[in-house]
Motif scaffolding. Sequence first.
Motif, PDB file in Angstrom:
ATOM      1  N   GLU A 194      19.489   6.219  -6.404  1.00 14.01           N
ATOM      2  CA  GLU A 194      20.937   6.778  -6.654  1.00 14.01           C
ATOM      3  C   GLU A 194      21.212   8.230  -6.600  1.00 14.01           C
ATOM      4  O   GLU A 194      22.145   8.815  -6.615  1.00 14.01           O
ATOM      5  CB  GLU A 194      21.407   6.343  -8.187  1.00 14.01           C
ATOM      6  N   ILE A 231      22.276   4.176   2.198  1.00  8.57           N
ATOM      7  CA  ILE A 231      21.964   3.537   0.896  1.00  8.57           C
ATOM      8  C   ILE A 231      21.937   2.139   0.706  1.00  8.57           C
ATOM      9  O   ILE A 231      21.277   1.372   0.080  1.00  8.57           O
ATOM     10  CB  ILE A 231      22.883   4.262  -0.029  1.00  8.57           C
ATOM     11  N   GLY A 232      22.821   1.630   1.382  1.00  8.50           N
ATOM     12  CA  GLY A 232      23.336   0.033   1.506  1.00  8.50           C
ATOM     13  C   GLY A 232      22.035  -0.476   1.994  1.00  8.50           C
ATOM     14  O   GLY A 232      21.285  -1.602   1.400  1.00  8.50           O
ATOM     15  N   LEU A 233      21.347   0.150   3.106  1.00  7.05           N
ATOM     16  CA  LEU A 233      20.045  -0.348   3.728  1.00  7.05           C
ATOM     17  C   LEU A 233      19.006  -0.393   2.885  1.00  7.05           C
ATOM     18  O   LEU A 233      18.193  -1.338   2.926  1.00  7.05           O
ATOM     19  CB  LEU A 233      20.025   0.214   5.207  1.00  7.05           C
ATOM     20  N   ARG A 247      21.593  10.288  -1.745  1.00  4.00           N
ATOM     21  CA  ARG A 247      22.731  10.616  -0.881  1.00  4.00           C
ATOM     22  C   ARG A 247      22.658  11.856  -0.405  1.00  4.00           C
ATOM     23  O   ARG A 247      22.301  12.872  -1.080  1.00  4.00           O
ATOM     24  CB  ARG A 247      24.188  10.348  -1.791  1.00  4.00           C
ATOM     25  N   SER A 260      18.971  -0.105  -0.247  1.00  2.00           N
ATOM     26  CA  SER A 260      18.982  -1.263  -1.213  1.00  2.00           C
ATOM     27  C   SER A 260      18.650  -2.495  -0.948  1.00  2.00           C
ATOM     28  O   SER A 260      17.967  -3.140  -1.937  1.00  2.00           O
ATOM     29  CB  SER A 260      20.735  -1.532  -1.947  1.00  2.00           C
ATOM     30  N   ALA A 261      19.228  -2.984   0.229  1.00  2.00           N
ATOM     31  CA  ALA A 261      18.934  -4.407   0.687  1.00  2.00           C
ATOM     32  C   ALA A 261      17.457  -4.564   0.734  1.00  2.00           C
ATOM     33  O   ALA A 261      16.945  -5.641   0.832  1.00  2.00           O
ATOM     34  CB  ALA A 261      19.482  -4.611   2.041  1.00  2.00           C
ATOM     35  N   LEU A 262      16.676  -3.371   1.190  1.00  2.00           N
ATOM     36  CA  LEU A 262      15.248  -3.401   1.168  1.00  2.00           C
ATOM     37  C   LEU A 262      14.399  -3.273  -0.027  1.00  2.00           C
ATOM     38  O   LEU A 262      13.179  -3.408  -0.172  1.00  2.00           O
ATOM     39  CB  LEU A 262      14.717  -2.292   2.161  1.00  2.00           C
ATOM     40  N   GLY A 263      15.249  -3.235  -1.054  1.00  2.00           N
ATOM     41  CA  GLY A 263      14.771  -3.003  -2.403  1.00  2.00           C
ATOM     42  C   GLY A 263      14.107  -1.613  -2.703  1.00  2.00           C
ATOM     43  O   GLY A 263      13.044  -1.604  -3.461  1.00  2.00           O
ATOM     44  N   ILE A 264      14.339  -0.730  -1.907  1.00  2.00           N
ATOM     45  CA  ILE A 264      13.583   0.563  -2.208  1.00  2.00           C
ATOM     46  C   ILE A 264      14.151   1.397  -3.027  1.00  2.00           C
ATOM     47  O   ILE A 264      15.616   1.855  -2.940  1.00  2.00           O
ATOM     48  CB  ILE A 264      13.719   1.463  -0.809  1.00  2.00           C
ATOM     49  N   ASP A 265      13.602   1.597  -4.476  1.00  2.00           N
ATOM     50  CA  ASP A 265      14.303   2.316  -5.222  1.00  2.00           C
ATOM     51  C   ASP A 265      13.833   3.785  -5.363  1.00  2.00           C
ATOM     52  O   ASP A 265      14.454   4.470  -6.534  1.00  2.00           O
ATOM     53  CB  ASP A 265      14.007   1.396  -6.714  1.00  2.00           C
TER      54      ASP A 265
END
Lengths: 655, 655
Positions: free
Chosen positions: A34, A186-188, A37, A190-195
């Motif tokens: 988060e 950020i969407g990509l 960005r 998130s989709a990959l589960g990278i936090d």
Amino acid sequence: MDRKEFRDLVSPEAAHEAIESLSLEGGIDRVPLEEARSRVLVARLDAELDVPGFDRASLDGYALRARETFGADEADPARLEVVGEVHAGEKPDVAVAEGEAVEISTGAVMPSGADAMVPVEQTDDAGAVERTDEVDTGGRTDETDGEAVLIRTAVAPGDNVMFAGADVAAGERALGPRTQVTPRDIGLLSALGIDEVPVRARPRVGIVSTGDELVRPGDDPASDRGEIYDVNSYTIAAGVEDAGGEAVLYPHAGDDREEMERVLREAADECDLVLSSGSTSASAVDVIYRVIEEEGELLVHGVAVKPGKPMLVGRLADSAYVGLPGYPVSAMMVFRTFVAPAIREAAGLPEPESATVTGRLARRERYGEGRLRLMPVGLVETGPDEVAPVSGDGGGSPGVDQETDLLVYPVDKGSGATTSLAEADGVVSVDADTDYLEAGEAVDVQLFSPDVRPPTLLGVGEDDPTLNQLLDRLERPRYLSVGSRPALRQLREGVPDIAVVAGPLDREVDAEAIGGWHREWGLVVRPGNPEEIEGLADLIDSDLRFINRTVDSGLRMSVERALEDLADDREASQRELADAIDGFDLGLRAHESPARKVISGDADAGLGLADTADRLDLEFVPLGEQRIRVLANPDRTAKAGVSDLQEAIESAGLE
Amino acid sequence: MDRKEFRDLVSPEAAHEAIESLSLEGGIDRVPLEEARSRVLVARLDAELDVPGFDRASLDGYALRARETFGADEADPARLEVVGEVHAGEKPDVAVAEGEAVEISTGAVMPSGADAMVPVEQTDDAGAVERTDEVDTGGRTDETDGEAVLIRTAVAPGDNVMFAGADVAAGERALGPRTQVTPRDIGLLSALGIDEVPVRARPRVGIVSTGDELVRPGDDPASDRGEIYDVNSYTIAAGVEDAGGEAVLYPHAGDDREEMERVLREAADECDLVLSSGSTSASAVDVIYRVIEEEGELLVHGVAVKPGKPMLVGRLADSAYVGLPGYPVSAMMVFRTFVAPAIREAAGLPEPESATVTGRLARRERYGEGRLRLMPVGLVETGPDEVAPVSGDGGGSPGVDQETDLLVYPVDKGSGATTSLAEADGVVSVDADTDYLEAGEAVDVQLFSPDVRPPTLLGVGEDDPTLNQLLDRLERPRYLSVGSRPALRQLREGVPDIAVVAGPLDREVDAEAIGGWHREWGLVVRPGNPEEIEGLADLIDSDLRFINRTVDSGLRMSVERALEDLADDREASQRELADAIDGFDLGLRAHESPARKVISGDADAGLGLADTADRLDLEFVPLGEQRIRVLANPDRTAKAGVSDLQEAIESAGLE
């Protein structure tokens, strides 16, 4: 007077190279998703999993075997038995066999046996099915059990299914190194589960302002000691953050060597780059330069650029060091020209989109000091051409240039001014070997940032409370309160859109009056008017201390006219009466300053407005009314900002 | 199947109006000066003091009475007695009388009696002065006492002095309302001593993602249950921050009404705007819509736009509410089209500079669903024209268009894809009544942000670890791993700059080979190769489970070729052998996915690369080498990205 001269000035290019030779990079930060960005990736990120991780229904409908729909259409639908349902987030507990379908929700896992799905809109309920054999439903009591569906369309294998990895495939290159993360990235991620995202650390930039006379905003400067607010610390900090760095403010260092060295060393230990902005006194410059030369390494001592000559470049401990001039405008010009690009690069940010506009120079500029000149300028839009007049043969040549035309005027309020840059839009670089620029010459203006837009209105003239309120209704006006006389001169020169003038005018000017109002002027005195001042006569006939305004001001013109009338009455000369008033020749530029001198006890009466007295809780002795006139440049009456102001004047009921 | 249909779809304009009718504004924040950058002023700020607050020396030199320098020049300097000195930050303890001067530092207070100053460069020491009378020096032992100075130039009153208020005058309009604070404005605010700035509060935007199947990044999604990472929460949060809002993430709401209502109410109580992104299952959409309709007010239920039809607009408690679609691409498209402008306005930010480019559509696009279509697109630069060939008569028409030419291609990876936007540069809006766009037609692309630049290289084709490393050396390349076959087709259509293909090719293509390398392919098996697999024959002759790649992949072509050879040896058909391998027809898109199926125990062998086996700590059974070829679009060989890649291949020593 012992004074340190700058040694060999280096060229601007050499100064750039010296700064590039320093390392400002700050390493790697691991930030939560988060906060990623706009940060810059240090390395490529590959997909570590398939997205989606399973074959997934794209719509609400029925999962089935595609070949069982072959030939199906509205007239001859395929009839399948509905043997269960799968919702998103559920593991399918049913498989699709011949003659069967499974109701499925968008996003749900395709049940085994199914290779396609048909959206619900292309199906019909077919009522209960007569079961031919007993099927073990595992105790489920789905309402769809025993129902049938009519499929009214043919689908091919894979239709309306997103297969595992179709969005992102495991092992795929997801984002390249040096990517500046957008919301879409950020969407990509998130989709990959990278936090947690490895990004370039922002370079830490320590800021040390030096000078015994500096006071931080919020404190009270003692003007009698020449104390002033520290402008550079906050301005440069904002510039550092703008360039992608992290600014760290250090306490002011006084002008003595020991304190300066302690603060600089502390900053150098904690930061990737230390920026000092020198107190402008020669002694302080000398101290800083000696600290860097003796305790670190001095690479550059003086650059052939104006403003900015006293710039220093070097190293201290493990940190890079740049010494900026003390004057705020000089400091910021040097910062943005030499330092900001280095911070951006260390932060991994791309150079901002070139933001350069071309305009015509409003007036001849002489120069020729043999140094690169960085000239802050303002912009005025002079086009598009106004609508051609219905009658008359003037009005320029319509169609020649329907593009917006830009006039460029230098902004220079003198050394030490802090507001120049707030009133400027960009910078014109003038080569060291250019002696002058002609009026009308085309110049390239590098905007301070790509989102800079010229003001909608450029006004000059009288400072006036009513005007301030009118300007508040406009978007992005610029107003320079230069006084009435200079305003008229500038209007004649064709630079501003409007001039706002007060009081009696010496001569007429070619301009279009777009409105005006009256204001009450007089003497601002202490609450209760303890000296019982009733007019100018009281100032002449007593030793009361008066504070006037400068000769540029409309109020000054009115008070001189009043004094003239009084001189006629008394059969004296205006000069005699003026000499009899203690302070008549002491003119202050600011319209509130005389009143403020009354508050501070430095004067008994100040020239001012009723409005000012009211605002500052002082008493007012009215001497007259004067007319404020708003005069528009006759070539710009069609400009939106001008007509907006005219409308604002009218809608405020002023006349 | 019970399914809620959207009621009357409203037009996009009506949706904009509905959102504008909601109030998103968040009030006033008072932020410290150092946090004011980029914030928006709620009201005009006037100067409450003069800057500088005193008459101030602009240079190092001597304060004096201007009239005493009249007529002075190099040949005939004026000689003045130096009666003291004033430094910056000090109160002058000396006045200037006739025949006197005071040494003064830059920024110091002008001593009384002086009305101008002369810079030190235009003076000379004149040695000790013979004092004619005893002056009371107040015990000071300044070394300058009793010195004289020669003034080699004439100055006018006011020269080299900045008078009080000359920079900013008390009462002056400093910054207008709605000003977005720049570093330059921070300079002005500092100079005015303003340490707390009243700015528009950022609108608080609560984000509620709904859906039982969502898992937050950092956790592990169960693919067998159809769990996926929550993409919308983080993406929309980043979009909110980009638009000047403050994003607040709420826990996922499941699909049941009670929980959904609780979370939505909590968000509505704490925020100015609540954004939900619907689980895409019909039931969840239904629940949210009912909560808003029954507990708040529903203004819009469905918009004639694609993607984004299921958008909701309404109010809940005192908060505005917008329901976004569940699919990430749809959610973001709706967000940026309808919601971001409203957040920007509430935050007081100006509309960003229009960032629209015009390009030619790469291929014919059919549409015609009667809804406004928001089509994400990518950009490829096809110009400037390459250098005209030395020989030959082809090579286009030099000089016709030296501007960079843009090709625009739709990016659509299907419903539910999350990566589409990361691979797109902007959006083409297609009118509801447009049925198709022709290939080559000029279209306007609204860039996602003004700083979007087309990639330096658009590559398509095989996913390959060596390629990934080469791409890392380029700035902003874009690579779409579509596989070899689709890559060749796209290259023939003239869209990408390069195609990267592997394995045997069906037919030749008009392209320029710019390099290549070999890679080892084979079977990826469990560590230690417990099944003792030595080749394809072992898969045919056993019931070992195999995982293949899709037919688009170069590896698939190679394994089919190998199977053909084996079929020749065994005098069988390739089809027979393929049928004998359990899973031969099960092709996965991702080049690492077969290996990952081996790890998860779903397969005994997967088609893959030596490199992949190595990276994932698996065993590798080599079956052959295949050539990777990088083929450039013949019209783009002069493009910088293409030659950069060619250089990277060469400098990596690949052949």
